[in-house]
Design a protein around this motif. Structure first.
Motif, PDB file in Angstrom:
ATOM      1  N   THR A 105       0.811  -1.214   0.000  1.00  0.00           N
ATOM      2  CA  THR A 105       0.000   0.000   0.000  1.00  0.00           C
ATOM      3  C   THR A 105       0.847   1.268   0.000  1.00  0.00           C
ATOM      4  O   THR A 105       0.524   2.250  -0.678  1.00  0.00           O
ATOM      5  N   ARG A 106       1.964   1.260   0.731  1.00  0.00           N
ATOM      6  CA  ARG A 106       2.790   2.465   0.825  1.00  0.00           C
ATOM      7  C   ARG A 106       3.522   2.768  -0.480  1.00  0.00           C
ATOM      8  O   ARG A 106       4.083   3.855  -0.628  1.00  0.00           O
ATOM      9  N   LEU A 107       3.551   1.816  -1.384  1.00  0.00           N
ATOM     10  CA  LEU A 107       4.208   2.035  -2.680  1.00  0.00           C
ATOM     11  C   LEU A 107       3.241   2.524  -3.759  1.00  0.00           C
ATOM     12  O   LEU A 107       3.653   2.689  -4.903  1.00  0.00           O
ATOM     13  N   ARG A 108       1.985   2.716  -3.435  1.00  0.00           N
ATOM     14  CA  ARG A 108       1.052   3.167  -4.449  1.00  0.00           C
ATOM     15  C   ARG A 108       1.471   4.533  -4.991  1.00  0.00           C
ATOM     16  O   ARG A 108       1.985   5.359  -4.246  1.00  0.00           O
ATOM     17  N   PRO A 109       1.310   4.767  -6.303  1.00  0.00           N
ATOM     18  CA  PRO A 109       0.536   3.981  -7.270  1.00  0.00           C
ATOM     19  C   PRO A 109       1.299   2.842  -7.951  1.00  0.00           C
ATOM     20  O   PRO A 109       0.762   2.195  -8.834  1.00  0.00           O
ATOM     21  N   LEU A 110       2.561   2.606  -7.549  1.00  0.00           N
ATOM     22  CA  LEU A 110       3.336   1.556  -8.214  1.00  0.00           C
ATOM     23  C   LEU A 110       2.667   0.199  -8.120  1.00  0.00           C
ATOM     24  O   LEU A 110       2.780  -0.629  -9.027  1.00  0.00           O
ATOM     25  N   THR A 111       1.960  -0.042  -7.026  1.00  0.00           N
ATOM     26  CA  THR A 111       1.404  -1.368  -6.762  1.00  0.00           C
ATOM     27  C   THR A 111      -0.093  -1.462  -7.009  1.00  0.00           C
ATOM     28  O   THR A 111      -0.729  -2.430  -6.591  1.00  0.00           O
ATOM     29  N   LEU A 112      -0.668  -0.481  -7.688  1.00  0.00           N
ATOM     30  CA  LEU A 112      -2.105  -0.557  -7.966  1.00  0.00           C
ATOM     31  C   LEU A 112      -2.436  -1.739  -8.871  1.00  0.00           C
ATOM     32  O   LEU A 112      -3.446  -2.418  -8.685  1.00  0.00           O
ATOM     33  N   ASN A 113      -1.601  -1.984  -9.848  1.00  0.00           N
ATOM     34  CA  ASN A 113      -1.825  -3.091 -10.773  1.00  0.00           C
ATOM     35  C   ASN A 113      -0.628  -4.036 -10.832  1.00  0.00           C
ATOM     36  O   ASN A 113      -0.541  -4.862 -11.740  1.00  0.00           O
ATOM     37  N   THR A 114       0.262  -3.892  -9.872  1.00  0.00           N
ATOM     38  CA  THR A 114       1.488  -4.694  -9.843  1.00  0.00           C
ATOM     39  C   THR A 114       1.734  -5.187  -8.428  1.00  0.00           C
ATOM     40  O   THR A 114       1.798  -4.372  -7.501  1.00  0.00           O
ATOM     41  N   PRO A 115       1.864  -6.493  -8.202  1.00  0.00           N
ATOM     42  CA  PRO A 115       2.214  -6.976  -6.863  1.00  0.00           C
ATOM     43  C   PRO A 115       3.569  -6.411  -6.438  1.00  0.00           C
ATOM     44  O   PRO A 115       4.464  -6.205  -7.273  1.00  0.00           O
ATOM     45  N   LYS A 116       3.715  -6.169  -5.180  1.00  0.00           N
ATOM     46  CA  LYS A 116       4.944  -5.567  -4.677  1.00  0.00           C
ATOM     47  C   LYS A 116       6.202  -6.331  -5.102  1.00  0.00           C
ATOM     48  O   LYS A 116       7.198  -5.712  -5.491  1.00  0.00           O
ATOM     49  N   PRO A 117       6.233  -7.684  -5.088  1.00  0.00           N
ATOM     50  CA  PRO A 117       7.442  -8.384  -5.535  1.00  0.00           C
ATOM     51  C   PRO A 117       7.763  -8.198  -7.011  1.00  0.00           C
ATOM     52  O   PRO A 117       8.872  -8.505  -7.447  1.00  0.00           O
ATOM     53  N   MET A 118       6.790  -7.700  -7.795  1.00  0.00           N
ATOM     54  CA  MET A 118       7.012  -7.512  -9.227  1.00  0.00           C
ATOM     55  C   MET A 118       7.438  -6.091  -9.577  1.00  0.00           C
ATOM     56  O   MET A 118       7.686  -5.772 -10.752  1.00  0.00           O
ATOM     57  N   VAL A 119       7.536  -5.226  -8.582  1.00  0.00           N
ATOM     58  CA  VAL A 119       8.008  -3.870  -8.850  1.00  0.00           C
ATOM     59  C   VAL A 119       9.462  -3.951  -9.318  1.00  0.00           C
ATOM     60  O   VAL A 119      10.284  -4.616  -8.692  1.00  0.00           O
ATOM     61  N   PRO A 120       9.821  -3.305 -10.438  1.00  0.00           N
ATOM     62  CA  PRO A 120      11.146  -3.511 -11.015  1.00  0.00           C
ATOM     63  C   PRO A 120      12.265  -2.780 -10.279  1.00  0.00           C
ATOM     64  O   PRO A 120      12.106  -1.642  -9.834  1.00  0.00           O
ATOM     65  N   LEU A 121      13.391  -3.462 -10.185  1.00  0.00           N
ATOM     66  CA  LEU A 121      14.651  -2.876  -9.733  1.00  0.00           C
ATOM     67  C   LEU A 121      15.648  -3.043 -10.877  1.00  0.00           C
ATOM     68  O   LEU A 121      15.954  -4.166 -11.279  1.00  0.00           O
ATOM     69  N   LEU A 122      16.119  -1.937 -11.429  1.00  0.00           N
ATOM     70  CA  LEU A 122      16.980  -1.968 -12.612  1.00  0.00           C
ATOM     71  C   LEU A 122      16.370  -2.866 -13.688  1.00  0.00           C
ATOM     72  O   LEU A 122      17.022  -3.746 -14.247  1.00  0.00           O
ATOM     73  N   ASN A 123      15.093  -2.633 -13.946  1.00  0.00           N
ATOM     74  CA  ASN A 123      14.375  -3.249 -15.062  1.00  0.00           C
ATOM     75  C   ASN A 123      14.107  -4.742 -14.880  1.00  0.00           C
ATOM     76  O   ASN A 123      13.807  -5.431 -15.850  1.00  0.00           O
ATOM     77  N   ARG A 124      14.204  -5.265 -13.654  1.00  0.00           N
ATOM     78  CA  ARG A 124      13.826  -6.653 -13.390  1.00  0.00           C
ATOM     79  C   ARG A 124      13.008  -6.696 -12.110  1.00  0.00           C
ATOM     80  O   ARG A 124      13.291  -5.952 -11.160  1.00  0.00           O
ATOM     81  N   PRO A 125      12.000  -7.563 -12.041  1.00  0.00           N
ATOM     82  CA  PRO A 125      11.211  -7.638 -10.806  1.00  0.00           C
ATOM     83  C   PRO A 125      12.082  -7.944  -9.593  1.00  0.00           C
ATOM     84  O   PRO A 125      13.035  -8.739  -9.678  1.00  0.00           O
ATOM     85  N   CYS A 126      11.719  -7.339  -8.491  1.00  0.00           N
ATOM     86  CA  CYS A 126      12.467  -7.545  -7.250  1.00  0.00           C
ATOM     87  C   CYS A 126      12.601  -9.028  -6.929  1.00  0.00           C
ATOM     88  O   CYS A 126      13.660  -9.502  -6.490  1.00  0.00           O
ATOM     89  N   MET A 127      11.557  -9.795  -7.160  1.00  0.00           N
ATOM     90  CA  MET A 127      11.553 -11.208  -6.794  1.00  0.00           C
ATOM     91  C   MET A 127      12.586 -12.017  -7.591  1.00  0.00           C
ATOM     92  O   MET A 127      13.053 -13.071  -7.128  1.00  0.00           O
ATOM     93  N   GLU A 128      12.960 -11.551  -8.784  1.00  0.00           N
ATOM     94  CA  GLU A 128      13.998 -12.252  -9.544  1.00  0.00           C
ATOM     95  C   GLU A 128      15.310 -12.297  -8.770  1.00  0.00           C
ATOM     96  O   GLU A 128      16.035 -13.300  -8.800  1.00  0.00           O
ATOM     97  N   TYR A 129      15.629 -11.210  -8.107  1.00  0.00           N
ATOM     98  CA  TYR A 129      16.875 -11.159  -7.348  1.00  0.00           C
ATOM     99  C   TYR A 129      16.831 -12.132  -6.170  1.00  0.00           C
ATOM    100  O   TYR A 129      17.850 -12.731  -5.799  1.00  0.00           O
ATOM    101  N   ILE A 130      15.636 -12.316  -5.579  1.00  0.00           N
ATOM    102  CA  ILE A 130      15.505 -13.261  -4.468  1.00  0.00           C
ATOM    103  C   ILE A 130      15.682 -14.694  -4.974  1.00  0.00           C
ATOM    104  O   ILE A 130      16.350 -15.522  -4.338  1.00  0.00           O
ATOM    105  N   ILE A 131      15.095 -15.000  -6.119  1.00  0.00           N
ATOM    106  CA  ILE A 131      15.270 -16.343  -6.694  1.00  0.00           C
ATOM    107  C   ILE A 131      16.742 -16.608  -6.995  1.00  0.00           C
ATOM    108  O   ILE A 131      17.271 -17.696  -6.717  1.00  0.00           O
ATOM    109  N   GLU A 132      17.437 -15.625  -7.540  1.00  0.00           N
ATOM    110  CA  GLU A 132      18.862 -15.798  -7.828  1.00  0.00           C
ATOM    111  C   GLU A 132      19.676 -15.995  -6.552  1.00  0.00           C
ATOM    112  O   GLU A 132      20.626 -16.780  -6.527  1.00  0.00           O
ATOM    113  N   LEU A 133      19.285 -15.282  -5.493  1.00  0.00           N
ATOM    114  CA  LEU A 133      19.990 -15.435  -4.216  1.00  0.00           C
ATOM    115  C   LEU A 133      19.805 -16.855  -3.670  1.00  0.00           C
ATOM    116  O   LEU A 133      20.772 -17.490  -3.207  1.00  0.00           O
TER     117      LEU A 133
END
Length: 808
Positions: free
Chosen positions: A12-40
């Motif tokens: 909620t605190r990231l709105r409007p970024l998360t209105l249509n995007t789950p928080k883990p899918m918000v991009p960091l350097l053009n890739r979803p945040c969750m991708e970095y967690i999977i790689e870790l």
């Protein structure tokens, strides 16, 4: 070993970024945040992963699938209702049959997870919390441990008076499967609020491991920005999937950077982005895929997701853009501004600091936004502007949208007569023309395709072929900020009426029109002789033989938008010695020099906005009043009973030499439709058919054996001035009411057309609310330049005073 990625939060605190995007899918350097967690996790030999999802789960599933593309196996545990952090783990119980690690999908970290797992096993713990030290622990759960590492106390999100440690809970846990027995099923249950206090009160083996390395909870917009800046600075050890072409400047494959581009790192530029050589990419700029940055635009500490368009001269400082937003030329977006997906920021608009725009909002040209726009719009601006539908190619006007517009237009017509389509000679215009044709045929309308044809050729052709309307598509040739213009014409070649615009717009937005069965679509036919038809019609009404006898010398400047074949064929009709020049940055100056050096009889400039300008041999550019007088004189010699419609903003008085003539001038509204409707007794309106107007003028010069300098002396130069007053869209009506009240109280006579035309002792004034922008235009004419400027400024000041009164 297995893992659970918690990916169900709404952010909620990231709105409007998360209105249509789950928080883990918000991009960091053009890739979803969750991708970095999977790689870790994969880096620490953890390949079997459960993902807990609840908010917009299909977005995560569609992106990651079964995980095979990322070298892992993903199992999804979906919640019908929110179950809390611990409850979501219980929901994946059938997957968790061994020691497992829990980690948030919306955090960024480079912790050594293997060390935390080893610590957990060494302590024979039931649960181990991974901790870190932070400067400000107010937003986190503060944790205290004893010398052995056993948790003794913790407090979730304390106040400063309650802060007793800088060691906080990261939301990463190593757990034994027995922990699931402590979590009730099918109800909301939280680790920090419920489970861990329960373990403490029962003296269970709950430990805390203080990890070394980087950790950031992407919990708010400030932290979201900072995390990406930390990545660029190398503070977090994560793979960056781009080439580092210079220190801290990362470019994804397939991006071609102009050699003159000014880039100051750290910066990141995503694939498919187009950067003008004169744009400026400042430090900590992050661009996703397919962004366009035009000339003189400047970005600094700005993050833009995918497919944004940043216009010429725009300035973005510490701004965050989501997807597919259009930022107009010279717009200014200040620090902390957040712009949602598919917004439109008009030219010269200003978005003040910390303002958030929710998706699909529109800020008009020169608009100023001081507060966030969530559910409301600043204006219900029409789809149509004064000349038609205008937009940035492949952003605001793309084939899909043009096809839908054509469907809506076709739905308002009868299926019998064809609709003509034509385009300027540009590949993108051709593409949109075919899209328009497809849309028309879908709703059963027959299509006659003229190919590449000019506006005036299309206007004539729709009458010649007895069509019920026409669509003409053109593209401005400015390399810095191109625009597509779609013009809609009725069966007489005039711009469609306002009532028709409203019908089309309503049909477009409501989409309540039926499509035809596949075997009843409209027919298609190509026609390649529209230019010849128009030139033959001109020959029938203008004595070109007389013009050829005069053997005039002229310089004709064509902008790159014009249809060269048509113009060249026309020059064959007029004969003489013609020199055609091409597009330059200062075309009038270019023609002035060439006219002077070649001793030409005149210079002709066909402007991109369908206007006609003439230059005398002495280097004088005829103004609007002189052009009107010249056209009237030319008409008087060939069609003396004609009535010429003239827009009210052309304030010059009727030449005294023509006052007793049978040619009449009728002042009209500014729209081309009004001008054409009020022009009678002529085969074509000179304002809509430039080659007709030009042919009449050349015939008059040839027949009367008179030069353009002499004509200019016959109709002295008028002294005019113009000022603009900015006014928001929703205040225009009230301000017009105030101005009319003032006019009545002052006793001045006013002529009402589109605006208010006032005749004073010092000269003429027209106050005109602009149709396309949030402003008023003030036109003034007087006996001197100084007097015209004073008159324009006086009435502009009056409008400003009335505007201030309205706001009190």
């Amino acid at each position: 070993m297995k893992a659970v990625i918690m990916a169900g939060g709404k952010g909620t605190r990231l709105r409007p970024l998360t209105l249509n995007t789950p928080k883990p899918m918000v991009p960091l350097l053009n890739r979803p945040c969750m991708e970095y967690i999977i790689e870790l996790l994969k880096r620490h030999d953890i390949h079997q992963i459960a993902v807990t999802v609840q908010y917009l789960p299909e977005v995560i599933r569609n992106h990651f699938g079964d995980g095979s593309a990322y070298g892992v196996e993903l199992y999804y545990a979906e919640e019908d209702t929110p179950l809390g952090t611990a409850g979501s783990i219980k929901n994946a119980a059938e997957f968790l049959d061994e020691t497992f690690i829990v980690i948030s999908g919306d955090a960024l970290t480079d912790f050594n997870l293997r060390q935390a797992i080893d610590y957990h096993k060494d302590k024979d713990a039931l649960a181990t919390m991974v901790l870190t030290q932070v400067d400000s622990p107010l937003e986190y759960g503060v944790v205290m441990t004893d010398e052995s590492g056993r948790v003794t106390r913790f407090l979730e999100k304390p106040s400063w008076s309650e802060v007793f440690s800088d060691t906080v809970n990261t939301g990463i846990y190593v757990l034994e499967p027995e922990i699931l027995d402590w979590i009730p099923a099918n109800c909301s249950y939280d680790f920090s609020l419920n489970l861990f206090p329960e373990l403490l009160s029962n003296n269970k083996a709950l430990y805390g491991y203080v990890a070394e390395g980087y950790w950031s909870d992407i919990g708010n917009l400030q932290q979201y920005r900072k995390s990406q800046f930390d990545m660029l600075d190398g503070h977090v050890h994560v793979p960056i999937q781009a080439n580092e072409i210079m220190p801290k400047v990362f470019i994804e494959p397939g991006v071609l950077l102009p050699s003159t581009l000014h880039v100051q790192g750290p910066a990141y530029i995503g694939a498919g982005s187009s950067l003008h050589p004169m744009s400026k990419i400042g430090p900590y700029t992050v661009l996703g895929k397919g962004n366009s940055v035009l000339a003189s635009a400047g970005l600094e500490r700005t993050i833009a997701w995918n497919g944004n368009y940043i216009g010429e001269g725009a300035e973005l400082q510490e701004t965050l853009l989501m997807d597919r937003t259009v930022v107009g030329s010279c717009a200014q977006l200040q620090e902390g501004a957040v712009i949602g997906s598919s917004c439109t920021i008009g030219s010269n608009a200003s978005i003040k600091s910390s303002v958030r725009l929710w998706p699909n909002k529109t800020v008009p040209a020169k608009g100023i936004v001081h507060t966030s726009m969530i559910w409301t719009e600043p204006t219900n601006k029409s789809l149509f502007q004064s000349k038609g539908v205008i937009g940035i190619p492949n952003m605001e006007l793309h084939p899909e949208r043009v096809s839908r517009l054509a469907e809506a237009y076709g739905s308002t017509l009868r299926a019998a007569a064809p609709v003509l389509i034509a385009a300027s000679p540009h590949p993108y215009c051709e593409l949109l023309k075919h899209a328009a044709g497809s849309g028309l045929r879908t709703v059963g309308i027959h299509v006659l395709d003229l190919g590449c044809a000019s506006e005036e050729v299309t206007r004539y052709a729709v009458q010649h072929h007895q069509g019920q309307g026409a669509i003409h598509i053109s593209l401005t040739e400015s390399a810095t900020s191109p625009e597509v213009l779609i013009q809609w014409m009725d069966e007489q070649g005039k711009p469609i009426a306002k009532s028709m615009e409203r019908k089309l717009e309503n049909a477009y937005y409501q989409e309540d029109y039926p499509r035809m069965p596949w075997n009843r679509i409209g027919a298609y036919r190509a026609y390649q002789h529209a230019d010849e038809d128009y030139l033959k019609a001109l020959e029938a009404h203008v004595d070109f033989a007389k013009i050829r006898e005069a053997n005039l010398r002229y310089v004709l400047h064509l902008s790159s938008r014009q249809e060269h074949p048509l113009i060249k064929r026309w020059t064959e009709l007029v004969g003489g010695t013609g020199l055609l020049t091409q597009h330059t940055h200062e075309p009038e100056l270019n023609i002035l020099e060439i006219v002077h050096h070649t001793h030409a009889d005149l210079g002709i400039f066909l402007e991109e906005d369908s206007q006609l300008s003439l230059i005398t041999p002495s280097g004088h550019i005829l103004n609007d009043d002189q052009m009107i007088a010249l056209i009237m004189t030319a008409i008087a010699s060939s069609a003396p009973n004609a009535v010429l419609g003239v827009p009210s903003s052309m304030l010059g008085s009727i030449p005294s030499s023509l006052q007793a003539n049978t040619v009449q001038v009728r002042r009209t509204k500014e729209s081309l439709r009004s001008i054409m409707e009020d022009t009678t007794g002529l085969p074509f309106s000179p304002f809509a058919y430039r080659l007709y107007a030009l042919s009449l003028i050349l015939y008059y010069m040839a027949n009367a054996r008179i030069g353009l300098d002499t004509i200019a002396e016959m109709h002295p130069y008028g002294y005019t001035a113009k000022e603009e007053v900015i006014c928001s869209w929703n205040e225009k009506g009230a301000l017009m009411r105030e101005l009319m009240t003032w006019v009545r109280s002052s006793g001045q006579e006013a002529e009402l057309m589109d605006g208010i035309r006032i005749q004073t002792a010092e000269g003429s004034v027209l106050i005109l609310p602009d149709q396309d922008e949030p402003l008023f235009q003030v036109f003034a004419q007087s006996d001197s330049t100084a007097q015209a400027k004073l008159l324009a400024h006086s009435y502009a000041s009056l409008i400003n005073q009335s505007h201030q009164q309205l706001r009190k």
